[in-house]
Design a protein around this motif. Sequence first.
Motif, short mmCIF file in Angstrom:
data_model
loop_
_atom_site.label_atom_id
_atom_site.label_comp_id
_atom_site.label_asym_id
_atom_site.label_seq_id
_atom_site.Cartn_x
_atom_site.Cartn_y
_atom_site.Cartn_z
N TYR A 162 -0.63 -12.68 4.97
CA TYR A 162 -2.27 -12.79 5.10
C TYR A 162 -2.97 -13.78 4.84
O TYR A 162 -4.19 -13.85 4.63
CB TYR A 162 -2.49 -11.51 4.17
N LEU A 216 -3.07 7.65 11.79
CA LEU A 216 -2.50 8.55 10.76
C LEU A 216 -3.01 10.00 10.64
O LEU A 216 -4.24 10.13 11.06
CB LEU A 216 -3.14 7.94 9.12
N LEU A 222 2.37 4.96 1.47
CA LEU A 222 2.22 4.21 0.11
C LEU A 222 3.37 3.24 0.19
O LEU A 222 4.32 3.21 0.83
CB LEU A 222 2.82 5.06 -0.95
N SER A 223 2.64 1.93 -0.31
CA SER A 223 3.38 0.67 -0.49
C SER A 223 4.16 0.37 0.52
O SER A 223 5.13 0.19 0.63
CB SER A 223 4.15 0.72 -1.73
N SER A 224 3.58 0.31 1.80
CA SER A 224 4.13 0.19 3.15
C SER A 224 3.16 -0.79 4.14
O SER A 224 2.12 -1.10 4.10
CB SER A 224 4.40 1.64 3.85
N MET A 225 4.07 -1.16 5.16
CA MET A 225 3.43 -1.85 6.17
C MET A 225 3.70 -1.41 7.54
O MET A 225 4.69 -1.06 7.86
CB MET A 225 4.11 -3.59 6.30
N ILE A 226 2.45 -1.25 8.12
CA ILE A 226 2.48 -0.57 9.38
C ILE A 226 2.01 -1.44 10.51
O ILE A 226 0.74 -2.02 10.16
CB ILE A 226 2.25 0.82 9.37
N THR A 249 -0.68 -3.83 9.02
CA THR A 249 -1.60 -3.49 7.86
C THR A 249 -0.71 -3.04 6.70
O THR A 249 0.35 -2.50 6.91
CB THR A 249 -2.50 -2.27 8.48
N ARG A 250 -1.39 -3.45 5.73
CA ARG A 250 -0.65 -3.30 4.37
C ARG A 250 -1.10 -1.88 3.60
O ARG A 250 -2.40 -2.10 3.24
CB ARG A 250 -0.78 -4.55 3.66
N TYR A 251 -0.48 -1.13 3.23
CA TYR A 251 -0.77 -0.01 2.41
C TYR A 251 -0.32 -0.12 1.07
O TYR A 251 1.00 -0.45 0.72
CB TYR A 251 -0.42 1.50 2.98
N ARG A 252 -1.08 -0.33 -0.13
CA ARG A 252 -0.31 -0.71 -1.44
C ARG A 252 -0.22 0.67 -2.31
O ARG A 252 -0.95 1.84 -1.47
CB ARG A 252 -1.54 -1.60 -2.21
N SER A 253 0.46 0.71 -3.18
CA SER A 253 0.52 1.82 -4.01
C SER A 253 -0.77 2.27 -4.39
O SER A 253 -1.67 1.54 -4.77
CB SER A 253 1.37 1.37 -5.09
N GLY A 254 -1.00 3.77 -4.44
CA GLY A 254 -2.36 4.14 -4.70
C GLY A 254 -3.07 4.55 -3.78
O GLY A 254 -4.22 4.94 -3.71
N SER A 255 -2.72 3.95 -2.42
CA SER A 255 -3.72 4.09 -1.29
C SER A 255 -3.50 5.40 -0.84
O SER A 255 -2.67 6.12 -1.13
CB SER A 255 -3.37 3.17 -0.15
N ALA A 303 -4.70 7.09 2.65
CA ALA A 303 -5.16 7.06 4.07
C ALA A 303 -4.65 8.10 5.04
O ALA A 303 -3.56 8.26 5.12
CB ALA A 303 -4.73 5.61 4.72
#
Lengths: 388, 388, 370, 370
Positions: free
Chosen positions: B269, B287, B294-298, D280-286, D288
């Motif tokens: 980034y 979505l 969670l804790s992922s990249m899409i 796009t990055r989803y962190r822990s706790g997200s 969506a």
Amino acid sequence: MSRNECIAMLLAGGEGRRLGVLTKDLAKPAVHFGGKYRIIDFTLSNCVNSGIETVGVLTQYQPLVLNQYLGIGSPWGLDRREGGMHVLPPYVRQKGGVWYKGTANAIYQNIGFIERYEPEYVLIISGDHIYKMDYSLMLEQHKRNHADATIAVITVPWADASRFGILSVDEEGRVVEFAEKPKQPKSNLASMGVYIFSWRVLKEALIADEATSPSSHDFGKDIIPKLLADQSRLYSYRFDGYWKDVGTIESLWEANMDLLEEEPSLDLYDRDWRIYSVNPNRPAQYLSPEATVLSSMINEGSVVEGHVNRSVLFHGVKVGEGSVIEDSVIMPGAIIGRGAKVVRAIVGEGAVVGEGCQVGSAASEEIAVVGSGDVVKLEKPLEEANPI
Amino acid sequence: MSRNECIAMLLAGGEGRRLGVLTKDLAKPAVHFGGKYRIIDFTLSNCVNSGIETVGVLTQYQPLVLNQYLGIGSPWGLDRREGGMHVLPPYVRQKGGVWYKGTANAIYQNIGFIERYEPEYVLIISGDHIYKMDYSLMLEQHKRNHADATIAVITVPWADASRFGILSVDEEGRVVEFAEKPKQPKSNLASMGVYIFSWRVLKEALIADEATSPSSHDFGKDIIPKLLADQSRLYSYRFDGYWKDVGTIESLWEANMDLLEEEPSLDLYDRDWRIYSVNPNRPAQYLSPEATVLSSMINEGSVVEGHVNRSVLFHGVKVGEGSVIEDSVIMPGAIIGRGAKVVRAIVGEGAVVGEGCQVGSAASEEIAVVGSGDVVKLEKPLEEANPI
Amino acid sequence: MKLPLMGVINLIHETEEMGSLTASRCLATVPFAGRYRLIDFVLSSMVNSGVPRVAVFAHTKFRSLMDHLGSGGNWDLHRKQNGLFVLPPSMEDMTDFGKGDLYQFYRNRDYFARSGLEYVVVARSHMACNVDFAAILDQHREKGSDITVVCKKWPHAQTGLTRKVKLDAGGRVVEMQDHFGRLASDLVSMEMYIMRKDLLMDLVETSLAQGKDHLVRHAIVPRLSELNVDAYMHDGYLGVVNTIPSYYRHNMELLNPDVWNELFFRPGPIFTKVKDEPPTRYRSGSQAIHSLVANGCEIEGTVENSILFRGVKVRKGAVVRNSIVMQNGIIGENGRLENCILDKEVEIRPQQQLRGTSEMPFMALKRNVI
Amino acid sequence: MKLPLMGVINLIHETEEMGSLTASRCLATVPFAGRYRLIDFVLSSMVNSGVPRVAVFAHTKFRSLMDHLGSGGNWDLHRKQNGLFVLPPSMEDMTDFGKGDLYQFYRNRDYFARSGLEYVVVARSHMACNVDFAAILDQHREKGSDITVVCKKWPHAQTGLTRKVKLDAGGRVVEMQDHFGRLASDLVSMEMYIMRKDLLMDLVETSLAQGKDHLVRHAIVPRLSELNVDAYMHDGYLGVVNTIPSYYRHNMELLNPDVWNELFFRPGPIFTKVKDEPPTRYRSGSQAIHSLVANGCEIEGTVENSILFRGVKVRKGAVVRNSIVMQNGIIGENGRLENCILDKEVEIRPQQQLRGTSEMPFMALKRNVI
């Protein structure tokens, strides 16, 4: 991948041995022609102008210059999001690498590429020929005939017929016989090496040919005779425009000279069928007060201070004071020194003909050639040889 | 051609055998990584971001996808009028064709290409590694040291050292010993396969190596040991960022997972060191109301209707209702059916995991792999197996 | 090498007396030298010098400019970072057109802020020259100048409109006057000003706040005593092309091979939009001497001391002398031109004779049939 | 397949009530659907249908348009022949801005004459739809229509401003009224008009000669009885985006996967300017759900029923609900948005709470910090 009705496979691996020093570091399709172009510009422009925008270019021999020239096809408008131009060199698979063994084998090795586009028809052409042709008309005829393959043919003088693949056709244009370089030609209809195949038929034929041994894996020698033997629907398509295989020094020179006729049969000035090319970025050509230029073609960035007659000058050529160029082809960036004389010659890219030197002569049968980058000079410089 | 101080030669011919079904039709540098990229994006972006705008890419194995991906380098800003990116496959010369026999031989065969740019330095890199590195800093050090060659090194765990080319250096960083995959490593400084050579020195070494028999014509095995034996000035350049050779399924999976750490050591980034790539043209990801991520990249164009945890999803992936994806990498266009479960797995491009199927498991040591385009399905469809 | 220098080609406040040549195009896109537009010279100079980011402050009649520049690919300025930016005035506010160039700098302050490049060169489009900005920047840094003005010795009476400059013994600019001023000096400004980006933005904001809106007149000239404004002397060729006599003259000067070589090749080549034209064809009976001829022409008649742009046809018996014929012009059989400038796509009927003088050439409007 | 059809995307006389969304950009470049600009939809439709030549009649505030379109490469319209042409009003004549679109057609008559394409489709930029112009041209030719108007059944009260259309039993247009008219009809015009090029040029010249300057109002509507004007019924999705409520509504409709699929993939994909953004990055706790998220975002908080454009950051504890956040927006820790539209690069401070309604969302101006 999107569906394409017809895609083109352009054979550009030719070494062009008979062009000698002009193809030392250069594949034949990259040889310069017509003051601005390289031979392959003609087939690529034909494709685009015929509405065929997916072209596989099969390279093998000395492709460095050719690859760089082709890029992703932008000069011909072939840098398309889907389709467009793709350079296809031989490559290594899991089982190891295989060079292209013949024209048919080259296509065989790229069946995977072709199938991505799911074409109904495949146009096979070669990057060695100079001609302007609307392939879409040939395709229309192919469809009308429900042909398996259509071969473009041109009438050649009977005397030359034995140098070509010769077809005999019935009154409907269907091919009844085909002979590769026959000693006793039965017809003077020569194959131009331009084929349209229904892909289904060609694919089968390629797979069968690959399994055949011995085979030279060549369209003219193997694929066409086999299809004919199998009673496939082979048709001829008559072409009556200008067509030339510039495979020898002689014919390359001739084809250039043909452009200088009063009404050349190959018209480069037709705005509706432009021949696209990589445009060198050079200023307008400069003619000095002493220059004379007659019946010639000259490209951008050239400087003419001498006398040019019936000749073709590429970009960035320098013609020194008092020099004479007649019946010659001077390739990009070549320098002709003061007082030099170039007659019936081809001077290669970046070559130098020193002051006062003579290359070629009007009396000679042969076309003189100065290789790319070669330097021709007098034993003694002109100043010493002819003190003023 | 213009003069370039330093040009890059990028070795991209790797077959990547240990990546198995993922490199069946694909050279290793073209393998997908990080939700959007292909491995080669990293080295190409490093070049551009380091100010090196002339890059020769040496291809050999299954280059079709790679060639099409590279084009003329526009996605990386490498479509330059002079220099820029050039794909260099092996080719046929007047004396016949020769495949690249080793990394050093591949460069040897392209001496002509390199000399066109008259570089002082040549950077040799490989398209197989994931890292962000400013080569201009390494070049500065190379110049300061008046080095003949500089080798980028990274500290590896002692346990792994015997898998690498290991260097011993003196207090000034000058290389005193080099051992390719030593059984008893004397140091844990590993070569990253990133070299800067003074071109004069490298050219000599390549020519000498070519004449040597037997030689595997490899940088690590032949060129570097020879230079060291000749007392050349070899220096190390320490790199302490993220660097990974993604040569196995395990390491490819790991490198993807590394991106999901809270503060990943490889930052995608960073706007000042962008990793460029061919951008797929897809809408924003969707979505569903039932999705959890969670804790992922899409990436773009994906549709998530199930549950995604610690996973990397490339563009155009579909994740069906009620399905679960954990600790996995799902490559472009793959489809995960309703109720399917994918755990500790790599699902290849365009593969399909049918409704209710399970791939991989949390308990397994091994990473499960579904090959590109493969379809995993239940013996019986889910409806029948579990009637509602 | 990439320079820490961004370029601005400023088309606001162009001083020009070009008559019909700028009736439907801006000065920047006036065709010149057989195949170029005026802006090609400064733009190519910037690119060859390593200027990575160029903004063109477009003002009026810029459709031809957009068409010519495209995305900058022909100048190698289609880049992931930096590259070419055409910045027209904002259309929502018509009064913008009447405002000075400082407003345009101000409006684009984000554009300047976003770039990390330290220096800016503000230039114009009508200087036919081939300049090395790297050398200018070197002098600027070595001398520690606040502003460097590129100047040219100009001893003769000239045909173009130029700002005159007076230096002290150390090369510092002590006076600068507009072309209608009475300053006696053999030095003219090439209207290229190099300075640090933060100084430029400072001048912009300070001057606007004082109600001034013109960069050179209001922000630089009044500060000649306060800032170190030094001259950089340009050695190479210069054509100042903003009047019809200067247009004619500087085209004709290219028939001197030394000028041709200097302008087009040194220090770097001049780039322009490429067109797919075949080579030029000279037929039997043609007589072409002392001329500059672009591609795609067909010459059957006589051409002397003339500049022919792309695709011009000179029919049998026609004579073109001391003239400039732009793209796709046609000179019909036995037509005769002397001291003429034909704009694009003009057709001269057979037998027609036209004649101007070198001071006031005959001007033919675009697409006319005469 | 190449169609004998050229496209015109007409940005003159845009009817819009978009408030701050069009303060510094034209309607055509209003950001939409996470990564697009409105013009992408009609432009991509044209390209996918095989329209080889597209002109954009730019009018005001078109800098963002030039930046977005570039040379058309992203739409595969960088072509040797045909391709993309952005045609701004001519700046030499300020009065041009006040004149109708027919003047722009007239000014560009050369552009139309030069092309050998037989038909023209005149369209607008604010219709979010995916249309097959080949099918429309087929109907036009089969029916022998003079003009074909693309229409859409529109039974509900709608939020955008549309022209209403009434047909006879045979599908011929018998009446057409502007959005403020009282015509009772459940059919609206999608503002796409196909006709032969020569008919268009004829309408242009005839109407101008009569002192009229508006294509639809003055040249088409008064001729409904005289010409065969037929409707083509569009089946797919349509969003008419020219008011704030319609902007909000049609963005939100994309959260229906059927609409998402229909608009973005059928019959062809929608293209836009590419940007180099990571996934796009989803962190822990997200958390969506039910959202459309573009690339380069970092989500640590909660996102529901929302559209996030590229590079948006939703920090820990922040909640974004029923909102549209444009490029590079930042929602600080524990910030809370409900029914908001944030223009580009807006930063919401930690703890900040903002709330609008679905009829009148809270609007945040570009680059504000709130």
